[in-house]
Design an enzyme around this catalytic site. Structure first.
Site: not given
Ligand SMILES: [Zn+2]
Length: 233
Positions: A95, A97, A120, A169, A227
């Site tokens: 996660h 930002h 891709d 978010h 690939y």
């Molecule tokens: Zn966050």
């Protein structure tokens, strides 16, 4: 120390977020799971990346009970756990930002595939979750965030599009392990930046034709992939 190798992998994956420039301060977190042991390793909450050590990586079970280390886990742990429960083939979650991917989340627009770089890695647009309701925000918010991600993937293969934009978010990405989840987070940031540039150049830009999108995705993924170098036997 429990799951030492997994903790080392998760530490490295968290540091890679910094090296790749997709986090500022303590934003962002990466986890990895040992399916065999049913244990998840994740960054501790609020610890600066340059002070992070393998001992500080928090280990919890799939119900969020911390089983090793005295630190508190990242507050987003319940979101990670929802993804591990719903997507049985994933081994890591990242996660961030990161600036450009996060800019698409308040816009509540799926990230279109404008070019082959996107194709891709992501087979189709990167979806956006539905907004959470007031009761979800007031209640078990991080778990509800995970549930919203899972709902956004109803009928979709999370292996074909290993990322989502959480409305208002930021992105969550996943992969076969923690390092791959981080790789996807970095690529998502890159393709989101390109998409923003594409729309600046041409506000009416159209997504990549289906045939070209499929060609690029399937030359890297699935049984016909060719690939890169053949795996060593
Ligand atoms: Zn966050």
């Amino acid at each position: 120390m429990l799951v030492k190798a997994l903790r080392q992998e998760v530490l490295e994956a968290n540091l890679e977020l910094v090296r790749r420039g997709v986090v500022v301060f303590t934003f962002g977190n990466v986890s990895g799971i040992s399916r065999r042991e049913g244990l998840v390793a994740i960054k501790p909450s609020g610890v600066a990346y340059d002070e992070l050590t393998v001992e500080q990586i928090v280990v919890s079970d799939l119900d969020g009970r911390v089983v090793d280390t005295g630190l508190r886990p990242s507050s987003d742990l319940p979101t990670h756990l929802e993804l591990y429960r719903a997507f049985p083939d994933i081994g890591g979650v990242a996660h961030t930002h990161s600036e450009h991917a996060t800019a698409w989340a308040p816009a509540r627009r799926p990230l279109p595939c404008f070019g082959t770089t996107h194709a891709d890695y992501f087979h189709g647009p990167v979806p956006v979750t539905a907004d959470l309701g007031p009761a979800e925000i007031a209640g078990d918010y991080e778990k509800a965030t995970g549930e919203a991600i899972v709902r956004a993937f109803a009928g979709r293969d999370p292996g074909a599009v290993p990322a989502v934009l959480v409305a208002g978010h930021a992105p969550f990405c996943w992969g076969s392990d923690a390092a791959t989840a981080v790789h996807h987070a970095v690529i998502l940031e890159y393709v989101a930046r390109m998409a923003t540039h594409t729309i600046a150049v041409d506000p009416d830009a159209r997504p990549l034709p289906r045939e070209l999108h499929d060609r690029h995705f399937f030359r890297k993924h699935g049984p016909g992939a060719y690939y890169g170098q053949a795996p060593r036997r």
